[in-house]
Design an enzyme around this catalytic site. Structure first.
Site, PDB file in Angstrom:
ATOM      1  N   ALA A  65      -0.017 -14.043 -34.570  1.00 55.63           N
ATOM      2  CA  ALA A  65       0.554 -14.788 -35.687  1.00 55.63           C
ATOM      3  C   ALA A  65       0.141 -14.068 -36.968  1.00 55.63           C
ATOM      4  CB  ALA A  65       0.030 -16.213 -35.679  1.00 55.63           C
ATOM      5  N   GLU A 133      -8.164 -15.289 -30.831  1.00 53.79           N
ATOM      6  CA  GLU A 133      -8.248 -16.330 -31.880  1.00 53.79           C
ATOM      7  C   GLU A 133      -9.670 -16.785 -32.187  1.00 53.79           C
ATOM      8  OE1 GLU A 133      -5.952 -16.155 -29.544  1.00 53.79           O
ATOM      9  OE2 GLU A 133      -4.006 -16.750 -30.334  1.00 53.79           O
TER      10      GLU A 133
END
Ligand code: COA
Length: 257
Positions: A65, A133
């Site tokens: 992302a 992440e």
């Protein structure tokens, strides 16, 4: 018409290319929206039999992302970002036409999640998969904690999710994360080869198989029951008539798209 992706339709295969090479094809919200739109449009387009999803350049499928986009988000904005991302991933997973991820390089974070939402994954030898992440202070937000377990099992998925370790193409193949590993120059041809094989089958049956597979993982749905229903429904289709007639008359089936 799209800003962050390009699409080409060649010999009935739609190739969607994430076109942000200078940012390693990092997925901003617009990119995810456009991918979703392109998949929905492909499902309505009878000149398309299957879809390849890939990234521009030799270095990345998608490196996650877009961190610069979400860095200042509050909780509410992050929830929306995640929900919208899930919608894109679910749209791909529920596509009645097969979607193959052609993973050329980094598939990290959201990039790995995007590849996992595809029905099949083919990796180039330089591909790298991971869910980094936890390095950024967040858990994955586009389905990574769920689909990684589905694909490779809880033990290895937990290890990769907690350590943020990236794995190479051969390791990904060993774990069952990808369907095939090929030299970079063979990546798109190999994906096309698989899609062309599927394109010769009944599109209605292919879509039904995808629905049955998805039912296995859908909350509140019994995949066996879904299969019984889909099996029954298939008997009313023109594809069933064509497929069985072709077999009994010793000819090749010619399914309409
Ligand atoms: N979001 C936003 N921008 C990203 C990005 C991401 N996820 N991944 C890469 N980029 C950008 C870089 O900021 C850089 O932009 P710049 O040239 O304007 O500075 C450009 O893409 C090239 O990346 P760079 O880091 O210089 O390449 P590299 O070869 O040194 O490293 C990676 C490659 C993949 C190891 C590294 O880019 C990286 O760790 N990316 C983030 C991975 C990640 O954490 N993904 C999960 C996000 S939820």
């Amino acid at each position: 018409m799209y800003q962050t992706i390009t699409t080409t339709n060649e010999a009935s295969i739609l190739t969607i290319t994430i076109n942000r090479e200078s940012k390693l094809n990092a997925l901003n919200m617009e990119t995810l929206r456009e991918i979703k739109e392109a998949v929905i449009a492909a499902n309505k387009d009878n000149t398309v039999s299957g879809i390849i999803l890939t990234g521009a350049g030799a270095k990345a499928f998608a490196a996650g992302a877009d961190i610069s986009e979400f860095v200042n988000f509050n909780s509410k904005q992050a929830n929306k970002m995640s929900a919208d991302g899930h919608e894109t991933m679910n749209t791909i997973e529920r596509s009645g036409k097969p979607v193959i991820a052609a993973v050329n390089g980094f598939a990290l974070g959201g990039g790995c999640e995007l590849a996992m939402s595809c029905h099949l994954r083919v990796a180039s030898e330089n591909a790298k998969f991971g869910q980094p992440e936890v390095n950024l202070g967040v858990p994955p937000g586009y389905g990574g904690t769920q689909r990684l377990i589905q694909l490779i099992g809880k033990a290895k998925a937990t290890e990769l999710l907690l350590t943020a370790d990236a794995i190479g193409a051969n390791e990904a193949m060993e774990y069952g994360l990808v369907n095939d590993v090929v030299p970079a120059e063979d990546l798109l041809p190999r994906c096309a080869e698989i899609l062309n094989k599927i394109a010769g089958k009944s599109p209605m049956a292919v879509a039904a198989v995808i629905r049955c597979i998805n039912a296995h993982f859908a909350e509140g749905e019994d995949g066996f029951k879904t299969e019984i229903e889909e099996f029954g429904k298939a008997f009313e289709t023109t594809d069933f008539k064509e497929g069985t007639d072709a077999f009994l008359n010793k000819r090749k089936a010619n399914f309409a798209r």
